[in-house]
Scaffold this motif. Structure first.
Motif: not given
Length: 431
Positions: A12-24
């Motif tokens: 799966n692609d992980i796109l903003p804003p989900e990808s930014e939540r992953w970063e946090r």
């Protein structure tokens, strides 16, 4: 017009804003691991296929059915996308002789690959945080790793995760139990499902972990491995339990908890939840004292665990505890050639003091640019038009609180923005 290519199902692609939540989430994990003295290690995504056959077990589901394996066209070498991280980590430790000066606490984070039927919480490419302690033999490190998890759940604000533990004892104890277990299950062979019959003589312990409701009564009455443990194994397990009780961490001894990898011995554990349907295990691990020697190294104890990132993120979402995606501080709005040039200078000056800044690109009216500024989540808009550019000034417009915009000289812009962003509460209170 050619058809747009799609990602592989289950990857799966992980796109903003989900990808930014992953970063946090990952930032929290890094801080947590650092607080326990663990250091990062990075291993390749592709490893020699024999590594996993030797480490995980040739007759496990992972090796038999789930690995992405292929032959290298250049040299004919059998290669595999890593299905888990422990074997790769131990291989790296042995190859680079990392234990020469004593025990090591290591961690890694990244994608793993298994050829499975994709479903929620179970993907073909999934992400794990792996934590490994090598060279430490006692129940204390087992217990500390479990306590680490309890602290992470608290740091993340997660609830409803319960701990299950068991002991798999040592090889000779498992061998005696295995013989009795096979003899018992052979009496019920007609009642076993296809998986049970396939595993009966290759990996009978896995039958105890079946989710088939029709087999539960048979499994409950099967010989329990804990009854075969010798004095040393029992003392180790009791030591783990004592430390957990001292720390006030509740747990349940689950005699059917066996884990799906052959390299485990003594302590095994899982953190599970009822909030994710069938994929309820969010963290699992245990001790694997024989693996280092199994992969060609000098015998040394080891234990570790892995967190499933997708499952933890799903659990955070279900509880409304997802970390917020970060927002920029400032959006710079401008119109006209002179204003654009000044806007670029102003934006860089703000970045010099640590602000996150979006400079508007692509032109457009002030109205359309302000809509973009508001949608960006920025706290403040810096506006530079022709009049501001002529006077070397900028207008400041708060976007999240009611206040009229005001002007400042561009040379004083950084101080004004800094005062607003970090002293805004005081300024609002004074008003």
């Amino acid at each position: 017009m050619s058809q747009i290519l799609q990602a592989i199902r289950g990857m799966n692609d992980i796109l903003p804003p989900e990808s930014e939540r992953w970063e946090r989430f990952e930032e929290t994990v890094r801080d947590w691991l650092f607080s326990y003295g663990y250091r990062p290690i990075r291993m390749p995504l592709v490893e020699p296929t024999p590594l996993f056959a030797r480490a995980i077990g040739a007759v496990t589901d992972i090796v038999e059915k789930e690995m992405y394996s292929f032959t290298d066209a250049l040299n004919g070498e059998a290669l595999t996308l890593r299905p888990e991280g422990t074997a790769s980590c131990v291989r790296a430790v042995l190859q680079h002789n990392l234990l020469y000066d004593g025990p090591k606490r290591l961690w890694y984070m990244g994608p793993m690959f298994r050829h499975e039927r994709p479903q929620k919480g179970r993907y073909r490419q999934f992400h794990q945080v792996g934590v490994e302690a090598l060279g430490l033999p006692g129940p204390d490190i087992d217990a500390e790793q479990i306590l680490m998890c309890a602290r992470l759940w608290d740091d993340l604000g997660l609830e409803g995760i319960r701990l299950e533990i068991n002991s798999l004892g040592e090889l000779e104890e498992r061998t005696r139990h295995r013989a009795d277990l096979i003899a018992y299950l052979e009496k019920h062979i007609e009642e076993l499902d296809e998986d049970g019959r396939r595993r009966l003589h290759t990996n009978p312990l896995r039958i105890l972990d079946t989710k088939n409701p029709a087999l539960q009564e048979i499994v409950e009455a099967a010989p329990k491995l804990i009854d075969y443990l010798g004095k040393a194994s029992l003392e180790h397990f009791e030591g783990v339990q004592q430390l957990l009780e001292d720390a006030g961490v509740p747990y349940r001894v689950n005699p059917r908890l066996v884990r799906g990898l052959d390299y485990y011995n003594l302590t095994v554990f899982e953190w599970v939840t009822d909030r994710l349907g069938a994929q309820g295990t969010v963290c699992a691990g245990g001790r694997y004292d024989g693996l280092i020697a199994q992969l060609g190294g000098k015998p040394a104890p080891a234990c570790g665990f892995a967190l499933g990132i997708e499952r933890l993120m799903a659990l955070l979402e279900a509880q409304g505890e997802l970390p917020e995606a970060p927002a920029v501080d400032v959006y710079v709005v401008h119109q006209g050639e002179a204003a654009q040039r000044l806007a670029f200078r102003a934006a860089e000056a703000l970045r010099d003091i640590g602000c996150a800044v979006i400079t508007h690109m692509g032109g457009g009216s002030f109205k359309s640019q302000m809509k973009r500024a508001d949608a960006s989540g920025a706290q403040l808009a810096v506006i530079i038009g022709e009049d501001e550019a002529q006077k070397n000034e900028a207008s400041l417009k708060p976007l999240r609180v009611e206040r009229e915009q005001w002007r400042v000289a561009v040379d004083g812009l950084a101080d004004a923005v800094n005062d607003w962003l970090f002293g805004a509460d005081e300024a609002i209170n004074e008003e």
